[in-house]
Design a protein around this motif. Structure first.
Motif, PDB file in Angstrom:
ATOM      1  N   VAL A 206     -18.173   7.239 -14.138  1.00  0.00           N
ATOM      2  CA  VAL A 206     -18.229   6.271 -13.026  1.00  0.00           C
ATOM      3  C   VAL A 206     -16.620   6.340 -12.260  1.00  0.00           C
ATOM      4  N   GLY A 207     -16.056   7.352 -12.181  1.00  0.00           N
ATOM      5  CA  GLY A 207     -14.791   7.435 -11.617  1.00  0.00           C
ATOM      6  C   GLY A 207     -15.177   7.719 -10.184  1.00  0.00           C
ATOM      7  N   SER A 208     -13.897   7.695  -9.638  1.00  0.00           N
ATOM      8  CA  SER A 208     -13.735   7.894  -7.970  1.00  0.00           C
ATOM      9  C   SER A 208     -12.588   8.016  -7.600  1.00  0.00           C
ATOM     10  N   GLN A 209     -12.164   8.469  -6.352  1.00  0.00           N
ATOM     11  CA  GLN A 209     -10.771   8.759  -5.697  1.00  0.00           C
ATOM     12  C   GLN A 209     -11.045   8.224  -4.221  1.00  0.00           C
ATOM     13  N   LEU A 210      -9.986   7.582  -4.101  1.00  0.00           N
ATOM     14  CA  LEU A 210      -9.799   6.897  -2.420  1.00  0.00           C
ATOM     15  C   LEU A 210      -8.677   7.215  -1.834  1.00  0.00           C
ATOM     16  N   THR A 211      -8.902   7.831  -0.679  1.00  0.00           N
ATOM     17  CA  THR A 211      -7.780   8.064   0.191  1.00  0.00           C
ATOM     18  C   THR A 211      -7.537   7.105   1.248  1.00  0.00           C
ATOM     19  N   ALA A 212      -6.454   6.144   1.331  1.00  0.00           N
ATOM     20  CA  ALA A 212      -6.593   4.998   2.439  1.00  0.00           C
ATOM     21  C   ALA A 212      -5.130   4.672   2.688  1.00  0.00           C
ATOM     22  N   PHE A 213      -4.740   4.350   3.941  1.00  0.00           N
ATOM     23  CA  PHE A 213      -3.420   3.784   4.206  1.00  0.00           C
ATOM     24  C   PHE A 213      -2.378   4.349   3.754  1.00  0.00           C
ATOM     25  N   GLY A 214      -2.312   5.735   3.745  1.00  0.00           N
ATOM     26  CA  GLY A 214      -1.301   6.657   3.333  1.00  0.00           C
ATOM     27  C   GLY A 214      -1.082   6.755   1.706  1.00  0.00           C
ATOM     28  N   HIS A 215      -2.113   6.323   1.081  1.00  0.00           N
ATOM     29  CA  HIS A 215      -2.103   6.258  -0.631  1.00  0.00           C
ATOM     30  C   HIS A 215      -3.371   7.231  -0.935  1.00  0.00           C
ATOM     31  N   LYS A 216      -3.327   7.423  -2.339  1.00  0.00           N
ATOM     32  CA  LYS A 216      -4.234   7.980  -3.035  1.00  0.00           C
ATOM     33  C   LYS A 216      -4.508   6.868  -3.945  1.00  0.00           C
ATOM     34  N   PHE A 217      -5.920   6.658  -4.533  1.00  0.00           N
ATOM     35  CA  PHE A 217      -6.126   5.619  -5.692  1.00  0.00           C
ATOM     36  C   PHE A 217      -7.042   6.438  -6.508  1.00  0.00           C
TER      37      PHE A 217
ATOM     38  N   CYS B 143      -2.138  16.759  -8.257  1.00  0.00           N
ATOM     39  CA  CYS B 143      -1.172  17.612  -7.950  1.00  0.00           C
ATOM     40  C   CYS B 143      -1.307  18.484  -6.758  1.00  0.00           C
ATOM     41  N   ASP B 144      -2.461  18.140  -6.245  1.00  0.00           N
ATOM     42  CA  ASP B 144      -2.792  18.931  -4.894  1.00  0.00           C
ATOM     43  C   ASP B 144      -2.532  18.030  -3.758  1.00  0.00           C
ATOM     44  N   ASN B 145      -1.472  17.232  -3.823  1.00  0.00           N
ATOM     45  CA  ASN B 145      -1.137  15.802  -2.994  1.00  0.00           C
ATOM     46  C   ASN B 145       0.237  15.312  -3.199  1.00  0.00           C
ATOM     47  N   SER B 146       0.727  14.932  -2.299  1.00  0.00           N
ATOM     48  CA  SER B 146       2.158  14.436  -2.033  1.00  0.00           C
ATOM     49  C   SER B 146       2.250  12.807  -1.912  1.00  0.00           C
ATOM     50  N   LYS B 147       0.906  12.241  -1.341  1.00  0.00           N
ATOM     51  CA  LYS B 147       0.713  10.705  -0.925  1.00  0.00           C
ATOM     52  C   LYS B 147       1.115  10.071  -2.332  1.00  0.00           C
ATOM     53  N   PRO B 148       1.795   8.787  -1.961  1.00  0.00           N
ATOM     54  CA  PRO B 148       2.002   7.943  -3.125  1.00  0.00           C
ATOM     55  C   PRO B 148       0.765   7.359  -3.903  1.00  0.00           C
TER      56      PRO B 148
ATOM     57  N   ALA C  93       3.517  13.689  -6.195  1.00  0.00           N
ATOM     58  CA  ALA C  93       3.423  12.426  -5.931  1.00  0.00           C
ATOM     59  C   ALA C  93       3.964  11.394  -6.730  1.00  0.00           C
ATOM     60  N   PRO C  94       4.812  10.486  -6.215  1.00  0.00           N
ATOM     61  CA  PRO C  94       5.203   9.326  -7.197  1.00  0.00           C
ATOM     62  C   PRO C  94       3.748   8.468  -7.429  1.00  0.00           C
ATOM     63  N   VAL C  95       3.709   7.954  -8.485  1.00  0.00           N
ATOM     64  CA  VAL C  95       2.680   7.309  -9.307  1.00  0.00           C
ATOM     65  C   VAL C  95       3.061   5.841  -9.929  1.00  0.00           C
ATOM     66  N   ALA C  96       2.183   4.910  -9.436  1.00  0.00           N
ATOM     67  CA  ALA C  96       2.205   3.575 -10.157  1.00  0.00           C
ATOM     68  C   ALA C  96       0.887   3.452 -11.180  1.00  0.00           C
ATOM     69  N   PHE C  97       0.946   2.611 -11.964  1.00  0.00           N
ATOM     70  CA  PHE C  97      -0.416   2.415 -12.834  1.00  0.00           C
ATOM     71  C   PHE C  97      -0.849   1.131 -12.930  1.00  0.00           C
TER      72      PHE C  97
ATOM     73  N   SER D 267       5.829   4.681   1.848  1.00  0.00           N
ATOM     74  CA  SER D 267       6.879   4.976   2.649  1.00  0.00           C
ATOM     75  C   SER D 267       7.510   6.276   2.458  1.00  0.00           C
ATOM     76  N   LYS D 268       7.845   7.307   3.236  1.00  0.00           N
ATOM     77  CA  LYS D 268       8.422   8.298   3.066  1.00  0.00           C
ATOM     78  C   LYS D 268       8.417   8.911   1.704  1.00  0.00           C
ATOM     79  N   GLY D 269       7.264   9.225   1.107  1.00  0.00           N
ATOM     80  CA  GLY D 269       7.170   9.623  -0.386  1.00  0.00           C
ATOM     81  C   GLY D 269       7.466   8.568  -1.384  1.00  0.00           C
ATOM     82  N   ALA D 270       7.346   7.352  -1.204  1.00  0.00           N
ATOM     83  CA  ALA D 270       7.658   6.305  -2.143  1.00  0.00           C
ATOM     84  C   ALA D 270       6.668   5.221  -2.125  1.00  0.00           C
ATOM     85  N   LEU D 271       6.584   4.444  -2.975  1.00  0.00           N
ATOM     86  CA  LEU D 271       5.871   3.268  -3.163  1.00  0.00           C
ATOM     87  C   LEU D 271       6.606   2.111  -2.886  1.00  0.00           C
ATOM     88  N   LYS D 272       6.426   1.184  -2.087  1.00  0.00           N
ATOM     89  CA  LYS D 272       7.050  -0.085  -2.094  1.00  0.00           C
ATOM     90  C   LYS D 272       6.037  -1.155  -2.418  1.00  0.00           C
ATOM     91  N   VAL D 273       6.471  -1.702  -3.502  1.00  0.00           N
ATOM     92  CA  VAL D 273       5.135  -2.825  -4.431  1.00  0.00           C
ATOM     93  C   VAL D 273       5.650  -4.181  -4.059  1.00  0.00           C
TER      94      VAL D 273
END
Length: 438
Positions: free
Chosen positions: A256-267, A299-304, A343-347, A410-416
């Motif tokens: 039931v997994g999925s992948q979303l690309t939105a607003f400059g992010h990957k989820f 790893c085929d992605n540089s989006k936060p 890609a920088p990641v948050a969990f 923002s410029k290869g970073a996540l501002k949370v």
């Protein structure tokens, strides 16, 4: 509603598509009673982009529905039922709608119509989302929504919708399918229908796109692995109630997994049950094939990037399930491979019936990041802060709560900017961070 009623009168018959077919003040504080609009029929919006959206409607098997959609200018919009199911064990089923030809500048209205009598049974407002229009979004991170907590099941969703997130992300236990009855295929279906009927998530006047992945309770049994005997039928049920089909910006992955690309992010929404080995046996949380697919995509992605899982990732200080505690070798290997990705990641996670922000030391990924746990929106909870001591914890909340996250790529970073909100509509904690590769 006046605009939409005028629009309804302008629609032609050809635009109709149909088919026959525990409250706990002791633990959580007394919530205010919910008031205002309450939809007659449970409805949920799912994956949405600039030109289309997907919606589920809980149906009455004895009263077939038809549907009309029109925009704020009264013009009809194409809608089709792309999947539906009702089972002999229960009187309610699911219609899955696909609506196309949308414009993010306009508002839209869905009308549910009694097919036999022609009268409007319910109406909801919704919009589309231009996923490339900006680099920031607001999302609600939610888990553990027991429908037995009836008072909080009303007020918490009203509080959440008032925050107006772009998306709602459910990261496990959106349905307690194993509560109140023996675990069978029929009872899992009944519990999904009961939960959908009871929660105000599905009775709001305006819809918010909701994406979900399961954990053990919506899988069908507490702490269960890939050996669960009803896993195939349970997956079908979850897909019917919460799944979306692949479209622009959204891709189904494994389970039931999925992948979303939105607003400059990957989820990434990871399925932590269907392929999960038993704990402490040197196995894997996600299974080898799902993990390899995930690593190839991230790893085929540089989006936060945000990675969501039902079980927590880094915490091993309590008896609850976690990636680090139950699959230590697998987790160390996964982190070593993530460290090599751009890609920088948050969990994000749920499950544990308290919310916390855990700091992740740079030794793991080469930069400091955080795990945001959101739990429980309404389920059993206790004041466990003094008992469960997490040395890396930066924020904590044990009352019923959900977490609202404003995330900017923002410029290869996540501002949370995160905040937990409780049943009294008060902020339990806030947390700000910038996550970027060194």
């Amino acid at each position: 509603m006046k605009t939409s009623r005028r629009g309804f009168l302008q629609l032609s018959a050809s635009s109709i598509i149909g088919y026959s077919a525990l409250s706990s003040p002791l633990f959580s504080g007394i919530a205010e009673a919910a008031s205002g609009f309450s939809g007659n029929i449970p409805i949920c919006q799912h994956m949405t982009n600039s030109h289309s959206t997907q919606i589920t409607v809980l149906t009455d098997g004895y009263n077939p529905y038809a549907y009309r959609v029109f925009d704020s200018q009264g013009r009809p919009v194409a809608v089709q039922i792309w999947d539906h199911e009702i089972r002999k064990c229960y009187h309610q089923g699911i219609d899955k709608l696909h609506i196309t030809g949308m414009d993010p500048k306009l508002s839209y209205y869905l009308q549910v119509i009694d097919k036999n009598r022609g009268n409007v049974l319910d109406e909801r407002k919704f919009k589309s989302l231009k996923l490339s229009s900006r680099s920031n979004l607001r999302f609600a991170l939610v888990s553990c929504a027991s429908d037995f907590f009836k008072t909080h099941a009303r007020v918490m969703w009203d509080n959440l919708f008032a925050q107006k997130p772009d998306f709602i992300f459910l990261v496990g236990d959106a349905v307690y399918a194993d509560f109140g009855c023996p675990t069978t295929e029929d009872n899992i279906w009944i519990r999904f229908c009961e939960t959908r009927s009871r929660l105000r998530h599905f009775r709001q006047p305006s819809l918010i796109p909701t994406l979900a992945v399961w954990d053990d309770h919506d899988y069908g049994r507490n702490n269960m692995y890939k050996t669960f005997k009803y896993k195939v039928s349970s997956k079908r049920t979850f897909d019917l109630f919460f799944g979306s089909r692949s479209t622009d910006g959204f891709k189904r992955t494994m389970g039931v997994g999925s992948q979303l690309t939105a607003f400059g992010h990957k989820f990434f929404f990871m399925d932590d049950r269907y392929y999960r080995d038993e704990a402490q046996c040197g196995g894997m949380m996600w299974g080898s094939e799902q993990q390899e697919q995930f690593l190839e995509n991230i790893c085929d992605n540089s989006k936060p990037t945000w990675i969501f899982n039902g079980s927590q990732f880094f915490t091993g200080y309590h008896k609850q399930e976690s990636f680090a505690k139950d699959y230590g070798k697998n987790f160390v290997d996964l982190l070593a491979k993530l460290r090599k990705c751009d890609a920088p990641v948050a969990f994000g996670s749920g499950d544990v019936h308290f919310s916390e922000v855990t700091s992740v030391d740079p030794k793991y990924l080469g930069y400091r990041t955080y795990e945001y746990t959101s739990s429980a929106i309404h389920s059993i909870n206790f004041p466990v802060k003094l008992i469960l001591k997490n040395p890396r914890r930066e924020r904590f909340a044990w009352h019923h709560n959900f977490v609202i996250i404003d995330s900017q790529a923002s410029k290869g970073a996540l501002k949370v900017n995160a905040m937990a909100i409780n049943a009294r509509n008060r902020i339990e904690f806030t947390h700000q961070a910038t996550i970027k590769r060194s």
